[in-house]
Design an enzyme around this catalytic site. Structure first.
Site, PDB file in Angstrom:
ATOM      1  N   ASP A  16       0.866  -1.197   0.000  1.00 19.52           N
ATOM      2  CA  ASP A  16       0.000   0.000   0.000  1.00 19.52           C
ATOM      3  C   ASP A  16       0.891   1.233   0.000  1.00 19.52           C
ATOM      4  O   ASP A  16       2.083   1.149   0.346  1.00 19.52           O
ATOM      5  CB  ASP A  16      -0.919   0.024   1.226  1.00 19.52           C
ATOM      6  CG  ASP A  16      -1.863   1.228   1.212  1.00 19.52           C
ATOM      7  OD1 ASP A  16      -2.535   1.445   0.183  1.00 19.52           O
ATOM      8  OD2 ASP A  16      -1.919   1.973   2.200  1.00 19.52           O
ATOM      9  N   SER A  17       0.300   2.364  -0.352  1.00 20.03           N
ATOM     10  CA  SER A  17       1.043   3.621  -0.282  1.00 20.03           C
ATOM     11  C   SER A  17       1.463   3.911   1.163  1.00 20.03           C
ATOM     12  O   SER A  17       2.438   4.621   1.383  1.00 20.03           O
ATOM     13  CB  SER A  17       0.167   4.760  -0.799  1.00 20.03           C
ATOM     14  OG  SER A  17      -0.991   4.855   0.001  1.00 20.03           O
ATOM     15  N   CYS A  79      -4.216  -1.410  -2.386  1.00 20.87           N
ATOM     16  CA  CYS A  79      -4.373   0.044  -2.516  1.00 20.87           C
ATOM     17  C   CYS A  79      -5.178   0.287  -3.784  1.00 20.87           C
ATOM     18  O   CYS A  79      -4.784  -0.166  -4.871  1.00 20.87           O
ATOM     19  CB  CYS A  79      -2.986   0.684  -2.634  1.00 20.87           C
ATOM     20  SG  CYS A  79      -3.028   2.443  -2.989  1.00 20.87           S
ATOM     21  N   GLU A 165      -4.199   9.709   8.156  1.00 16.43           N
ATOM     22  CA  GLU A 165      -2.751   9.481   8.365  1.00 16.43           C
ATOM     23  C   GLU A 165      -2.190  10.411   9.445  1.00 16.43           C
ATOM     24  O   GLU A 165      -1.217  10.076  10.110  1.00 16.43           O
ATOM     25  CB  GLU A 165      -1.996   9.663   7.048  1.00 16.43           C
ATOM     26  CG  GLU A 165      -2.357   8.600   6.020  1.00 16.43           C
ATOM     27  CD  GLU A 165      -1.181   7.749   5.576  1.00 16.43           C
ATOM     28  OE1 GLU A 165      -0.061   8.238   5.570  1.00 16.43           O
ATOM     29  OE2 GLU A 165      -1.415   6.563   5.246  1.00 16.43           O
ATOM     30  N   CYS A 199     -11.298   2.856  -0.786  1.00 13.53           N
ATOM     31  CA  CYS A 199      -9.937   3.234  -0.381  1.00 13.53           C
ATOM     32  C   CYS A 199      -9.645   2.435   0.876  1.00 13.53           C
ATOM     33  O   CYS A 199     -10.472   2.400   1.798  1.00 13.53           O
ATOM     34  CB  CYS A 199      -9.861   4.725  -0.086  1.00 13.53           C
ATOM     35  SG  CYS A 199      -8.303   5.214   0.692  1.00 13.53           S
ATOM     36  N   HIS A 201      -7.852   2.873   3.313  1.00 10.02           N
ATOM     37  CA  HIS A 201      -7.750   3.623   4.579  1.00 10.02           C
ATOM     38  C   HIS A 201      -9.118   3.793   5.262  1.00 10.02           C
ATOM     39  O   HIS A 201      -9.187   3.977   6.474  1.00 10.02           O
ATOM     40  CB  HIS A 201      -7.207   5.033   4.326  1.00 10.02           C
ATOM     41  CG  HIS A 201      -5.728   5.109   4.162  1.00 10.02           C
ATOM     42  ND1 HIS A 201      -5.075   4.548   3.095  1.00 10.02           N
ATOM     43  CD2 HIS A 201      -4.779   5.700   4.934  1.00 10.02           C
ATOM     44  CE1 HIS A 201      -3.779   4.798   3.207  1.00 10.02           C
ATOM     45  NE2 HIS A 201      -3.572   5.487   4.314  1.00 10.02           N
TER      46      HIS A 201
HETATM   47  N1  DGL Z   1      -5.020   3.322   0.542  1.00  5.42           N
HETATM   48  C1  DGL Z   1      -5.035   3.930  -0.764  1.00  5.42           C
HETATM   49  C2  DGL Z   1      -6.234   3.480  -1.557  1.00  5.42           C
HETATM   50  O1  DGL Z   1      -6.807   2.420  -1.291  1.00  5.42           O
HETATM   51  C3  DGL Z   1      -4.971   5.427  -0.853  1.00  5.42           C
HETATM   52  C4  DGL Z   1      -4.076   6.174   0.027  1.00  5.42           C
HETATM   53  C5  DGL Z   1      -3.335   7.290  -0.636  1.00  5.42           C
HETATM   54  O2  DGL Z   1      -3.929   8.275  -1.099  1.00  5.42           O
HETATM   55  O3  DGL Z   1      -2.131   7.122  -0.677  1.00  5.42           O
HETATM   56  O4  DGL Z   1      -6.620   4.135  -2.487  1.00  5.42           O
END
Ligand code: DGL
Length: 281
Positions: A16-17, A79, A165, A199, A201
């Site tokens: 993931d990012s 991600c 975050e 997403c 997150h």
């Molecule tokens: N967790 C990432 C997703 O599912 C996005 C997070 C980011 O913007 O880096 O899209």
């Protein structure tokens, strides 16, 4: 580069990012505890959600190469932004140059699209995601393939990942943005009965979001969907499954600060982790 693992370790790579992929990883380990895993978050360069197509592609490809260099036969892009902007190019253009032909990279958009139609009665589905995922229109394209009758209403939520975050998601200021984006979504259709958290997150916000939407609307997160689809994928790909080592080990890596990672990870993973810093060069 010398691999981080002993030659006979071939873990599944989860990418993931930053932290979001941990919400998916938690469920994957629950369902498939016997495998070896490495998780890597590109925290030094997160968030990806507002970055250009080329940048997300370049960063994701570099990370995917890192997993292959470290012996992973299978990499999951946990991600949505990376899945939306990089997966297709990596699968079609790069894979054959960077790894053996039997190694794979999978994303999260297709398995989610395959199943989303089972949740809606009105056929009006809302998608909350990063600006990058929304702009890619990947969900519009994929969901149409499996559920042509579904109308998908997309809403980009550019503030949500930074709020999460930075651990500011439980504040009145954050709620303003959650409500603003939810209002904008329902303005597109009042018949939405299912909202997909597109997403990785966003599951952290589950309880807060439930307070802000009608009881009749279902909030769908991807953790169980992705884990179940991986179980099924490995059953159907025995050759690949045999290549993955199974001693139940887990290691966490971050391109960012490892102490910060250890502090923030439990919110997403549900338990403490001990991460190691890596430099991708
Ligand atoms: N967790 C990432 C997703 O599912 C996005 C997070 C980011 O913007 O880096 O899209």
């Amino acid at each position: 580069m010398s691999p981080l693992f002993h030659k006979n370790r071939s873990p599944i790579g989860i990418f993931d990012s930053g932290y979001g992929g941990l919400t998916i990883f938690k469920e994957i380990i629950k369902q498939l505890p016997q495998y070896d895993y490495i998780y890597m978050g590109d925290n030094a360069r997160a968030p990806y959600g507002t970055r250009s197509f080329d940048t997300v592609y370049k960063y994701t490809l570099q990370c995917v190469k890192w997993f292959f260099d470290n012996g992973c036969p299978l990499v999951i892009l946990a991600c949505n932004t990376a899945s939306a902007k990089a997966l297709r190019n990596i699968q079609q253009l790069d894979l054959k140059h960077i790894t053996s032909p039997d190694h794979r990279v999978l994303g999260v958009i297709r398995p989610t699209s395959e199943i989303i139609g089972k949740y809606t009665s009105t056929q009006h589905v809302g998608l909350l995601a990063t600006s990058g995922t929304v702009a890619s229109e990947s969900y519009l394209i994929e969901i149409k393939k499996f559920w042509p009758e579904i109308q998908l209403f997309q809403q980009a939520c550019p503030m949500w990942v930074p709020l999460i975050e930075n651990n500011e998601y439980n504040t009145a200021g954050a709620r303003y943005f959650f409500k603003k984006d939810l209002d904008a979504l329902f303005l597109q259709s009042t018949k939405i009965d299912t909202i997909l958290l597109g997403c990785t997150h966003y599951p952290v916000l589950n309880d807060i979001l439930k307070e802000l939407i009608p009881d009749s609307v279902k909030l769908i997160s991807q953790d169980t969907i992705i884990a179940e689809s991986l179980v099924d994928y490995l059953k159907r790909h025995q050759n690949l499954d045999e290549k993955i080592s199974k001693s139940g080990s887990v290691r966490f890596f971050t391109t960012g600060n490892d102490t910060d990672f250890n502090t923030h990870a439990p919110l997403f993973f549900g338990q403490g982790v001990k991460s190691e810093h890596i430099d991708l060069g």
